[in-house]
Design an enzyme around this catalytic site. Sequence first.
Site, PDB file in Angstrom:
ATOM      1  N   SER A 148     -69.202 -46.697  36.096  1.00 41.23           N
ATOM      2  CA  SER A 148     -70.609 -46.891  35.744  1.00 41.23           C
ATOM      3  C   SER A 148     -70.791 -47.883  34.606  1.00 41.23           C
ATOM      4  CB  SER A 148     -71.247 -45.548  35.364  1.00 41.23           C
ATOM      5  OG  SER A 148     -71.223 -44.662  36.448  1.00 41.23           O
ATOM      6  N   THR A 165     -71.234 -36.987  35.282  1.00 43.27           N
ATOM      7  CA  THR A 165     -70.069 -36.867  36.149  1.00 43.27           C
ATOM      8  C   THR A 165     -69.293 -35.597  35.820  1.00 43.27           C
ATOM      9  OG1 THR A 165     -68.175 -38.092  37.060  1.00 43.27           O
ATOM     10  CG2 THR A 165     -68.530 -38.262  34.675  1.00 43.27           C
ATOM     11  N   LYS A 167     -72.058 -31.731  36.307  1.00 39.06           N
ATOM     12  CA  LYS A 167     -73.181 -31.929  37.228  1.00 39.06           C
ATOM     13  C   LYS A 167     -74.001 -30.661  37.456  1.00 39.06           C
ATOM     14  CE  LYS A 167     -71.197 -35.882  39.644  1.00 39.06           C
ATOM     15  NZ  LYS A 167     -70.931 -36.525  40.950  1.00 39.06           N
ATOM     16  N   ASN A 211     -76.773 -35.712  38.967  1.00 40.86           N
ATOM     17  CA  ASN A 211     -75.921 -36.794  38.458  1.00 40.86           C
ATOM     18  C   ASN A 211     -76.741 -37.896  37.790  1.00 40.86           C
ATOM     19  OD1 ASN A 211     -76.874 -37.976  40.972  1.00 40.86           O
ATOM     20  ND2 ASN A 211     -75.254 -39.505  40.718  1.00 40.86           N
ATOM     21  N   GLY A 241     -70.238 -30.119  42.072  1.00 40.02           N
ATOM     22  CA  GLY A 241     -71.524 -30.784  42.260  1.00 40.02           C
ATOM     23  C   GLY A 241     -71.487 -31.871  43.315  1.00 40.02           C
ATOM     24  N   VAL A 269     -63.977 -26.128  51.508  1.00 36.82           N
ATOM     25  CA  VAL A 269     -62.599 -25.639  51.425  1.00 36.82           C
ATOM     26  C   VAL A 269     -62.263 -25.503  49.944  1.00 36.82           C
ATOM     27  CG1 VAL A 269     -60.199 -26.007  52.081  1.00 36.82           C
ATOM     28  CG2 VAL A 269     -62.037 -26.865  53.547  1.00 36.82           C
TER      29      VAL A 269
END
Length: 249
Positions: free
Chosen positions: A17, A61, A65, A86, A132, A151
């Site tokens: 970012s 991040t 989140k 986010n 998240g 999972v």
Amino acid sequence: MMKTYGLIGYPLSKSFSQKYFTEKFEKENLKARYLNFPIASIDEFPELLTHHPYIGGLNVTIPYKEKVIQYLDDLDPVSKEVGAVNVIKVDWTNPKEPKLTGYNSDIIGFTRSIQPLLKDHHKKALILGTGGAAKAAAYGLKSLNIESKYVSRTPKGDNQISYQSLDKNTIEENTVIVNTTPLGMYGNMDAKPDIPYQYCGNNHLFFDLVYNPEVTAFLKAGQEQGAVIKNGLEMLHLQAEGAWEIWNK
């Protein structure tokens, strides 16, 4: 005063970012900056606005989140349903009490990135991880009419299954497999989720939210079985532009 944007998470050793927005601001000649805020605990979040009273917006991040929601004043309908944020927009109309609203541009990025690869036989998916980002992926898949299951190493609830339960039938039935865990990212590139890759084939689509390295161990294992693969770089670009739209609307 230069407008400040930033990223909260921990750790933030490799931040897409910051590089992305810094280059964007330079290219578009915008008087703004983008800072990393590596906070070791979400309890440190309120202090950010005290020390940086000109923040226009934040990205969020791992691992905050979901945890950051307790500090927000409002959520848009999508992030409220997903239960993960986010993007935070900061409204300084009242300088003493800025209003913080949470959004989720991960959904925008994920959905737009995976959609062109989907075929008619892609009807069910496994989402590796339960954080998240996993919730955003599940929401995006649902909008594309794909059923999904999480999972987890410690499954809870009807829609979560364990890695140990993944057998031939389960893998063959779920032809979309999305990795939302950090396994395989730069610094730990040999790691990959523990699934029976030998049951995958050319009907499978592997999508990894990790983008560095370009081909993770997870993607490589899928590719070796004939699966179509895609990493998370385009998703990151799309969610970043989605965040910019949210901050400036």
